[in-house]
Design a protein around this motif. Structure first.
Motif, PDB file in Angstrom:
ATOM      1  N   ARG A   1       2.936 -11.299  13.022  1.00  0.00           N
ATOM      2  CA  ARG A   1       3.560 -10.038  12.606  1.00  0.00           C
ATOM      3  C   ARG A   1       4.237 -10.184  11.252  1.00  0.00           C
ATOM      4  N   LYS A   2       4.899 -11.319  11.022  1.00  0.00           N
ATOM      5  CA  LYS A   2       5.553 -11.538   9.730  1.00  0.00           C
ATOM      6  C   LYS A   2       4.524 -11.619   8.611  1.00  0.00           C
TER       7      LYS A   2
ATOM      8  N   TRP B   1       3.022  -8.312   4.885  1.00  0.00           N
ATOM      9  CA  TRP B   1       2.800  -8.323   3.436  1.00  0.00           C
ATOM     10  C   TRP B   1       2.352  -6.957   2.940  1.00  0.00           C
ATOM     11  N   LYS B   2       1.647  -6.221   3.821  1.00  0.00           N
ATOM     12  CA  LYS B   2       1.195  -4.881   3.413  1.00  0.00           C
ATOM     13  C   LYS B   2       2.380  -3.945   3.214  1.00  0.00           C
ATOM     14  N   ASP B   3       3.413  -4.102   4.049  1.00  0.00           N
ATOM     15  CA  ASP B   3       4.603  -3.273   3.899  1.00  0.00           C
ATOM     16  C   ASP B   3       5.292  -3.570   2.571  1.00  0.00           C
TER      17      ASP B   3
ATOM     18  N   PHE C   1       6.776  -2.104  -2.981  1.00  0.00           N
ATOM     19  CA  PHE C   1       7.032  -2.443  -4.382  1.00  0.00           C
ATOM     20  C   PHE C   1       5.932  -1.987  -5.337  1.00  0.00           C
ATOM     21  N   VAL C   2       4.715  -1.797  -4.852  1.00  0.00           N
ATOM     22  CA  VAL C   2       3.594  -1.488  -5.752  1.00  0.00           C
ATOM     23  C   VAL C   2       3.170  -0.021  -5.668  1.00  0.00           C
ATOM     24  N   THR C   3       2.791   0.438  -4.481  1.00  0.00           N
ATOM     25  CA  THR C   3       2.235   1.793  -4.374  1.00  0.00           C
ATOM     26  C   THR C   3       3.289   2.869  -4.137  1.00  0.00           C
ATOM     27  N   GLY C   4       4.436   2.478  -3.583  1.00  0.00           N
ATOM     28  CA  GLY C   4       5.448   3.482  -3.252  1.00  0.00           C
ATOM     29  C   GLY C   4       4.918   4.515  -2.268  1.00  0.00           C
ATOM     30  N   LYS C   5       4.131   4.048  -1.292  1.00  0.00           N
ATOM     31  CA  LYS C   5       3.397   4.945  -0.398  1.00  0.00           C
ATOM     32  C   LYS C   5       4.298   5.860   0.413  1.00  0.00           C
TER      33      LYS C   5
END
Length: 388
Positions: A92-93, A97-99, A104-108
């Motif tokens: 889970r940790k 990484w996607k979160d 920080f990158v996409t600001g989804k």
């Protein structure tokens, strides 16, 4: 081999083997403690909600029974989202990484509006993960064996006994426990729009078509003329002629002989409605065969009629409609509890069963009729294959 053995037994002329072993043990202990404390720190609710993108989720969680309840037992973020076993926790940790990437990158989901836009997608990811884990995070606190059904309401005890017998996933019945339930219609409504886009090309060429929604039936090739009936969703027609944006079609179905002969069904003796006909459209009716339903002794006629319809919202394959309806079923009836499989009821039985659930979902009349048609065509007495 001799040199290798000497290197292993006398790795250094300066330090003894014991000293090197002790140093190795020390480094290992420091590493283990560092990893443990890092996991401990990163598993606190304060850490999970330290990013501003988690603030709305945190506020929703604070309103839930998992945050504050009569027993005073609080479920923290990791209790639901991170398995207790070490392999599961590490997985889970690493998956987080996607979160971090999206933060920080996409600001989804860095605004409330973006969160709402993606809420269904995010929820489905979590639900799928919990399903694949057999809800082991939930069951680390809620054990079927530890439940005292005598202290539950009669309805809860009935459902929980069934769930325990099947070792069901908790998430099958308990979505929306800690966070707001997303707009479940978003997924299947998008599917419908994609089907409409596909229909524009398919309706122009294929000779066998299926209706996405309800369509008026006309006696002449003029959509401005008076309608003499209605073609219902997920109904098959045979194209006989094309004229501009109109299609002349043949519709086959069953009519009860002693009735008014206005409602066509897919099957003899089953209320799987295909079309309503009247006026000049009904005047084109041809009887193909006549049969008596052995269960009711009612005489039915297999008939064929001809009518004109507009060419929009017609596709050449029934399966995409069933896929769309299946998604609708999962998003509505399966949103709050584990709904029965389509084959659980007969075609006629699904009418009352779906009607009983109508107070708990919000569908348009056309959506509801499409869902009913899907369930009926996959019922216990229609072969469960969705065939007409």
């Amino acid at each position: 081999m001799k040199k290798l053995w000497q290197m292993l037994t006398k790795p250094s002329s300066k330090y003894s083997i014991l000293a090197l072993v002790l140093v190795g043990i020390g480094i290992t202990l420091v590493g283990v403690m560092t990893v443990h404390k890092s996991f401990e720190f990163a598993s606190q609710t304060e850490f999970c909600t330290s990013c501003h993108t988690m603030q709305q989720n945190y506020e929703e969680y604070k309103q839930s029974i998992h945050f504050k309840n009569a027993s005073g037992v609080r479920a923290e973020c990791v209790d639901c989202h991170q398995p207790k076993d070490l392999p599961g926790a590490i997985e889970r940790k690493l998956g987080a990484w996607k979160d971090v990437y999206h933060h920080f990158v996409t600001g989804k989901i860095d605004t409330p509006e973006k969160l709402e836009e993606h809420r269904l997608e995010l929820a489905q990811v979590v639900w799928e993960r919990m399903k694949n884990q057999n809800s082991k995070t939930c069951k680390s606190c809620h054990s079927y064996d530890a439940m005292d059904h005598s202290k539950q309401s009669a309805k809860a005890a009935f459902e929980m006994n069934k769930a325990a017998a099947e070792d069901m996933n908790c998430i099958e019945c308990h979505k929306g426990i800690a966070h707001e339930l997303p707009n479940m219609a978003g997924g299947f409504q998008k599917d419908y729009q994609e089907l409409q886009a596909t229909a524009k090309s398919q309706g122009a060429t294929a000779n066998k078509l299926y209706s996405l929604g309800e369509k008026d039936l006309y006696a002449v090739a003029d959509a401005n003329s008076k309608a003499d009936g209605k073609l219902l969703p997920a109904s098959e027609v045979i194209v006989l002629e094309r004229k501009d944006n109109m299609l002349k079609v043949q519709i086959d179905g069953w009519l009860e002989k002693s009735g008014k002969g206005r409602v066509m069904t897919e099957y003899m003796g089953k209320r799987v409605f295909k079309a309503t006909i009247r006026g000049e459209v009904k005047a084109t009716e041809k009887v193909l065969e006549e049969q008596t339903d052995s269960a009711t002794n009612i005489v039915w006629q297999h008939v064929s009629v001809q009518a004109w319809i507009t060419s929009d919202d017609m596709i050449d394959n029934i399966q995409p409609i069933w896929n769309y309806a299946e998604d609708m079923y999962g998003a509505t009836c399966n949103a709050c509890h584990a709904a029965p499989a389509p084959g659980h009821f007969t075609a006629n039985g699904w009418i009352s069963s779906l009607n009983a659930m109508s107070a708990y979902y919000r569908l348009t009349k056309t959506e509801e009729r499409t869902l009913l048609k899907y369930l009926q065509n996959h019922g216990s007495d229609t072969g469960g294959a969705g065939a007409h």
